[in-house]
Scaffold this active site. Structure first.
Site, PDB file in Angstrom:
ATOM      1  N   CYS A  50      60.298  13.610 -12.445  1.00 49.74           N
ATOM      2  CA  CYS A  50      61.312  13.446 -13.498  1.00 49.74           C
ATOM      3  C   CYS A  50      62.735  13.414 -12.931  1.00 49.74           C
ATOM      4  O   CYS A  50      63.009  14.018 -11.890  1.00 49.74           O
ATOM      5  CB  CYS A  50      61.203  14.584 -14.515  1.00 49.74           C
ATOM      6  SG  CYS A  50      59.729  14.492 -15.539  1.00 49.74           S
ATOM      7  N   ASN A  72      56.925   8.998  -0.256  1.00 49.49           N
ATOM      8  CA  ASN A  72      55.871   9.943  -0.577  1.00 49.49           C
ATOM      9  C   ASN A  72      56.011  11.185   0.312  1.00 49.49           C
ATOM     10  O   ASN A  72      56.148  11.066   1.532  1.00 49.49           O
ATOM     11  CB  ASN A  72      54.512   9.275  -0.324  1.00 49.49           C
ATOM     12  CG  ASN A  72      53.354  10.020  -0.933  1.00 49.49           C
ATOM     13  OD1 ASN A  72      53.275  11.249  -0.833  1.00 49.49           O
ATOM     14  ND2 ASN A  72      52.442   9.307  -1.549  1.00 49.49           N
ATOM     15  N   ASN A 148      47.400   4.269  -9.721  1.00 46.71           N
ATOM     16  CA  ASN A 148      46.265   5.060 -10.205  1.00 46.71           C
ATOM     17  C   ASN A 148      46.712   5.669 -11.520  1.00 46.71           C
ATOM     18  O   ASN A 148      47.636   6.470 -11.539  1.00 46.71           O
ATOM     19  CB  ASN A 148      45.924   6.192  -9.222  1.00 46.71           C
ATOM     20  CG  ASN A 148      45.355   5.676  -7.921  1.00 46.71           C
ATOM     21  OD1 ASN A 148      44.657   4.666  -7.895  1.00 46.71           O
ATOM     22  ND2 ASN A 148      45.650   6.358  -6.826  1.00 46.71           N
ATOM     23  N   HIS A 161      54.054   5.885 -12.927  1.00 48.67           N
ATOM     24  CA  HIS A 161      54.482   5.549 -11.563  1.00 48.67           C
ATOM     25  C   HIS A 161      53.396   4.788 -10.827  1.00 48.67           C
ATOM     26  O   HIS A 161      52.240   4.767 -11.251  1.00 48.67           O
ATOM     27  CB  HIS A 161      54.820   6.830 -10.787  1.00 48.67           C
ATOM     28  CG  HIS A 161      53.609   7.647 -10.409  1.00 48.67           C
ATOM     29  ND1 HIS A 161      52.890   8.390 -11.325  1.00 48.67           N
ATOM     30  CD2 HIS A 161      52.992   7.843  -9.213  1.00 48.67           C
ATOM     31  CE1 HIS A 161      51.885   9.011 -10.713  1.00 48.67           C
ATOM     32  NE2 HIS A 161      51.920   8.682  -9.441  1.00 48.67           N
ATOM     33  N   GLN A 163      52.353   3.442  -6.516  1.00 44.88           N
ATOM     34  CA  GLN A 163      52.607   3.724  -5.114  1.00 44.88           C
ATOM     35  C   GLN A 163      52.690   2.423  -4.332  1.00 44.88           C
ATOM     36  O   GLN A 163      52.135   1.399  -4.750  1.00 44.88           O
ATOM     37  CB  GLN A 163      51.486   4.594  -4.536  1.00 44.88           C
ATOM     38  CG  GLN A 163      51.334   5.924  -5.252  1.00 44.88           C
ATOM     39  CD  GLN A 163      50.476   6.902  -4.466  1.00 44.88           C
ATOM     40  OE1 GLN A 163      50.677   7.114  -3.277  1.00 44.88           O
ATOM     41  NE2 GLN A 163      49.504   7.508  -5.135  1.00 44.88           N
ATOM     42  N   HIS A 276      47.498  -8.270  -4.942  1.00 43.22           N
ATOM     43  CA  HIS A 276      47.131  -8.945  -3.701  1.00 43.22           C
ATOM     44  C   HIS A 276      47.896 -10.259  -3.639  1.00 43.22           C
ATOM     45  O   HIS A 276      47.814 -11.069  -4.569  1.00 43.22           O
ATOM     46  CB  HIS A 276      45.627  -9.242  -3.665  1.00 43.22           C
ATOM     47  CG  HIS A 276      44.794  -8.081  -3.199  1.00 43.22           C
ATOM     48  ND1 HIS A 276      43.457  -8.197  -2.920  1.00 43.22           N
ATOM     49  CD2 HIS A 276      45.115  -6.793  -2.949  1.00 43.22           C
ATOM     50  CE1 HIS A 276      42.988  -7.009  -2.526  1.00 43.22           C
ATOM     51  NE2 HIS A 276      43.967  -6.144  -2.546  1.00 43.22           N
ATOM     52  N   HIS A 294      47.572 -12.380  -7.168  1.00 46.39           N
ATOM     53  CA  HIS A 294      46.786 -11.880  -8.299  1.00 46.39           C
ATOM     54  C   HIS A 294      46.799 -10.356  -8.328  1.00 46.39           C
ATOM     55  O   HIS A 294      47.099  -9.706  -7.321  1.00 46.39           O
ATOM     56  CB  HIS A 294      45.336 -12.395  -8.241  1.00 46.39           C
ATOM     57  CG  HIS A 294      44.603 -12.026  -6.996  1.00 46.39           C
ATOM     58  ND1 HIS A 294      44.797 -12.679  -5.789  1.00 46.39           N
ATOM     59  CD2 HIS A 294      43.669 -11.074  -6.754  1.00 46.39           C
ATOM     60  CE1 HIS A 294      44.010 -12.137  -4.861  1.00 46.39           C
ATOM     61  NE2 HIS A 294      43.315 -11.160  -5.424  1.00 46.39           N
ATOM     62  N   HIS A 296      44.331  -6.994  -9.522  1.00 43.83           N
ATOM     63  CA  HIS A 296      43.022  -6.504  -9.963  1.00 43.83           C
ATOM     64  C   HIS A 296      43.223  -5.263 -10.812  1.00 43.83           C
ATOM     65  O   HIS A 296      43.967  -4.363 -10.412  1.00 43.83           O
ATOM     66  CB  HIS A 296      42.151  -6.100  -8.766  1.00 43.83           C
ATOM     67  CG  HIS A 296      41.752  -7.219  -7.874  1.00 43.83           C
ATOM     68  ND1 HIS A 296      40.829  -8.163  -8.250  1.00 43.83           N
ATOM     69  CD2 HIS A 296      42.128  -7.553  -6.614  1.00 43.83           C
ATOM     70  CE1 HIS A 296      40.647  -9.027  -7.250  1.00 43.83           C
ATOM     71  NE2 HIS A 296      41.428  -8.680  -6.254  1.00 43.83           N
ATOM     72  N   MET A 311      29.685   4.657  -9.907  1.00 41.96           N
ATOM     73  CA  MET A 311      29.271   3.794  -8.801  1.00 41.96           C
ATOM     74  C   MET A 311      28.766   4.744  -7.719  1.00 41.96           C
ATOM     75  O   MET A 311      29.534   5.237  -6.903  1.00 41.96           O
ATOM     76  CB  MET A 311      30.459   2.978  -8.279  1.00 41.96           C
ATOM     77  CG  MET A 311      31.014   1.966  -9.263  1.00 41.96           C
ATOM     78  SD  MET A 311      29.880   0.573  -9.524  1.00 41.96           S
ATOM     79  CE  MET A 311      30.933  -0.478 -10.575  1.00 41.96           C
TER      80      MET A 311
HETATM   81  O1  LIG Z   1      48.461   9.740  -3.432  1.00 42.72           O
HETATM   82  P1  LIG Z   1      47.842  10.589  -4.519  1.00 42.72           P
HETATM   83  O2  LIG Z   1      48.164  10.083  -5.882  1.00 42.72           O
HETATM   84  O3  LIG Z   1      48.132  12.057  -4.335  1.00 42.72           O
HETATM   85  O4  LIG Z   1      46.260  10.447  -4.300  1.00 42.72           O
HETATM   86  C1  LIG Z   1      45.416   9.548  -4.967  1.00 42.72           C
HETATM   87  O5  LIG Z   1      45.564   8.221  -4.486  1.00 42.72           O
HETATM   88  C2  LIG Z   1      45.268   7.997  -3.107  1.00 42.72           C
HETATM   89  C3  LIG Z   1      45.398   6.514  -2.820  1.00 42.72           C
HETATM   90  O6  LIG Z   1      44.480   5.736  -3.570  1.00 42.72           O
HETATM   91  C4  LIG Z   1      43.880   8.531  -2.744  1.00 42.72           C
HETATM   92  O7  LIG Z   1      43.709   8.457  -1.349  1.00 42.72           O
HETATM   93  C5  LIG Z   1      43.681   9.961  -3.217  1.00 42.72           C
HETATM   94  O8  LIG Z   1      42.351  10.363  -2.974  1.00 42.72           O
HETATM   95  C6  LIG Z   1      44.005  10.056  -4.709  1.00 42.72           C
HETATM   96  O9  LIG Z   1      43.859  11.383  -5.148  1.00 42.72           O
HETATM   97  O1  LIG Z   2      19.854   5.619 -13.093  1.00 42.39           O
HETATM   98  P1  LIG Z   2      20.711   6.722 -13.644  1.00 42.39           P
HETATM   99  O2  LIG Z   2      20.515   8.027 -12.922  1.00 42.39           O
HETATM  100  O3  LIG Z   2      20.665   6.842 -15.124  1.00 42.39           O
HETATM  101  O4  LIG Z   2      22.216   6.240 -13.317  1.00 42.39           O
HETATM  102  C1  LIG Z   2      23.000   6.597 -12.205  1.00 42.39           C
HETATM  103  O5  LIG Z   2      22.568   5.928 -11.012  1.00 42.39           O
HETATM  104  C2  LIG Z   2      22.633   4.510 -11.022  1.00 42.39           C
HETATM  105  C3  LIG Z   2      22.248   3.984  -9.663  1.00 42.39           C
HETATM  106  O6  LIG Z   2      23.114   4.435  -8.633  1.00 42.39           O
HETATM  107  C4  LIG Z   2      24.044   4.025 -11.420  1.00 42.39           C
HETATM  108  O7  LIG Z   2      24.015   2.630 -11.619  1.00 42.39           O
HETATM  109  C5  LIG Z   2      24.520   4.689 -12.713  1.00 42.39           C
HETATM  110  O8  LIG Z   2      25.868   4.309 -12.965  1.00 42.39           O
HETATM  111  C6  LIG Z   2      24.422   6.203 -12.572  1.00 42.39           C
HETATM  112  O9  LIG Z   2      24.838   6.840 -13.739  1.00 42.39           O
END
Ligand SMILES: O=P(O)(O)O[C@H]1O[C@H](CO)[C@@H](O)[C@H](O)[C@H]1O
Ligand SMILES: O=P(O)(O)O[C@H]1O[C@H](CO)[C@@H](O)[C@H](O)[C@H]1O
Lengths: 346, 346
Positions: A50, A72, A148, A161, A163, A276, A294, A296, A311
């Site tokens: 802030c 940072n 993030n 914010h 990064q 990117h 682009h 993502h 995942m």
């Molecule tokens: O930099 P931050 O916001 O403290 O941290 C966050 O973003 C980073 C960059 O994606 C990651 O490596 C960290 O694990 C996540 O907690």
């Molecule tokens: O098959 P489950 O245990 O319901 O699901 C879990 O494992 C899967 C395989 O890694 C993933 O795709 C799902 O997102 C996860 O919730």
């Protein structure tokens, strides 16, 4: 009509995603995320982001009125770092990594997000992005702008914010995308994402929002359930090449896309996003016409504001897998008031 | 001595990881995970994985006494599925995906994990894995055995179990690993992971547990903070090639490794793990001597049982990043009673 599982090709990463349309039917008895905190104060005297507050290193933030950039305090990349040398065993290879990590606040208030900010204020964010790309990109080959958003995405501060991490090397994802776009231009005579944007604009099948200069689609190869790809319609290499009209159009399409995200589950939608564009530094001198700028957007949610897509096992060990098709999510995203999953599956 | 950030090469994936040793010092004000539920009943009449219970599809589980395998009631892969044909635009490519998804319970009791199971019972799990590899591997080119353990890893059931997904295609990670191991053998005359195991056994720098047949190390290129790699010392292509002595050794080293994990933060340690071995089905006929069987363990935690490592913005958009070196975690993992982070950083 039964939707069968199939694989789709991601031409930007040269990988495949497993699409299992029918998996949304399975009941969920797994982890339920905490609801995001609703009452973020506009100004918190203890929040290091802030205006006017003191940060971890003792520095005092100015009373900034639009964006504010600072280094940072716990950077993953620093400008110095020894070179490990080249006499290495092939199984134990290391390289020097040098760079800079900056934090950029979007707005002096903690209780806003890009989706509710006014267009002129979003334009200031875009201008600052372009400025950072010029500054850091003059020497560093890759400047990663990323946001993030939300505790679910590891974000530890509710203040709006992003990064900016600049590095002395092309990161994995950058060099993979570079290779794929380069080969596509060579083999097909047109930049990959320029052709893709045209085809998506024509079919409209996966378009979430569009205006005269920009297009946001759920890519044909999306892995995260509500993943989107934001693309200019003109061939643009970098954020620094945008005209002021294109910056206005970008501010407007970002606001629309993020509003649709927020509406989807009636919450401030979490995601990680990033830009990117063509590599910078020494690459500014090279022909990079295979590149198309682009962004993502990778949101973690699957069924509601508290049920995410994991995942994990299969995805980490074998291949990314999604539980519904990109086409199935386009309509609910596009017409957020017409969304189907919310009530029945929460 | 200041630890500078650097890059390390992952020869199994042909990617780099950014190692920023000094990042552990940053304060954490982000998301704190729920503590895992402690009181799991040994038998829960509503748990579809317990002996004697009825599953979603109406089938009744037998009163099994060791392992139990059944078809996943909500499979991501099914044996049927139409072929989309080959007349496709390069940006909109899809392929048929066929396969089978099975669930395998490790034990009739819900309140145990592999770390607390008796060695003879773990051997039964390994025998069943090998059996499934024979059965499914006779036709399918890839059979992915994986375990998601803990709610943090998307696991929706506390009963000890893993999954087995067999597919008509080589998934991304499998074909990447296949390519890397193949090229390594060609260029260096020895299987990649066989040479690696020897060198780690010699240096002992990253060894967590070992016995006469197996080695568990924090790989030099680990991305997750407490990631480990489990390797046989002998050249072994597949789980199906293990001798009974090697299976015993595997049961024992798995139990030791998982106990160390549990001890680290005094909790049932969450992770996703999975086996990679030479491809099967049609590949059983080919020379696959570049392969070496191994298991990857990917635990999500960073600082304590409730603070995880988020692989988000920079990691998703640019490159994986870790906050401490593999060498820094080897000692605390190896000597769990000597762990440093727990109390001071929780
Ligand atoms: O930099 P931050 O916001 O403290 O941290 C966050 O973003 C980073 C960059 O994606 C990651 O490596 C960290 O694990 C996540 O907690
Ligand atoms: O098959 P489950 O245990 O319901 O699901 C879990 O494992 C899967 C395989 O890694 C993933 O795709 C799902 O997102 C996860 O919730």
């Amino acid at each position: 009509k039964v939707q069968h599982q199939h694989l789709r090709y991601n031409p930007l990463r040269d990988t495949w995603v497993l699409v299992s349309a029918h998996r949304m039917k399975r009941p969920w008895s797994g982890q339920v995320e905490k609801e995001e905190e609703l009452h973020v104060p506009r100004h918190d005297p203890n929040n290091p982001l802030c205006p006017g507050n003191t940060r971890a290193n003792g520095e005092v933030n100015p009373d900034y009125e639009s964006t504010f950039v600072f280094e940072n305090d716990f950077p993953a990349l620093q400008p110095d770092g020894p070179d490990p040398g080249s006499d290495q065993h092939p199984l134990f290879q290391s390289k020097a990594a040098r760079g800079l990590c900056k934090v950029m606040c979007f707005h002096p208030w903690s209780d806003v997000t890009l989706s509710v900010m006014a267009i002129p204020d979003i334009i200031k964010v875009i201008d600052k992005w372009a400025e950072l790309m010029v500054d850091l990109g003059s020497t560093y080959p890759w400047v990663q702008i990323f946001e993030n958003k939300g505790a679910m995405m590891g974000c530890s501060n509710p203040h709006p914010h992003c990064q900016v991490w600049a590095s002395s090397f092309l990161p994995n994802e950058a060099s993979l995308s570079d290779r794929c776009q380069r080969e596509y231009l060579k083999n097909h005579g047109e930049p990959l994402l320029l052709q893709y944007a045209k085809m998506e604009a024509e079919s409209q099948e996966r378009v979430v929002v569009q205006n005269s200069d920009w297009l946001a689609v759920v890519p044909y190869w999306a892995t995260w359930p509500f993943q989107t790809l934001l693309l200019p319609r003109r061939h643009v290499l970098r954020l620094t090449d945008l005209t002021s009209q294109e910056k206005e159009g970008l501010a407007s399409i970002m606001k629309q896309l993020l509003t649709k995200y927020d509406n989807l589950f009636h919450m401030s939608f979490p995601y990680s996003m990033g830009w990117h564009g063509a590599p910078t530094g020494p690459h500014l001198q090279e022909d990079q016409s295979h590149w198309q700028l682009h962004a993502h957007y990778y949101p973690p949610l699957l069924r509601s504001g508290t049920i995410r897509k994991f995942m994990v096992g299969y995805e980490m060990l074998a291949q990314e897998q999604r539980d519904l098709t990109p086409e199935q999510v386009t309509t609910p995203l596009h017409c957020t008031f017409f969304f189907l999953f919310q009530k029945s599956q929460k």
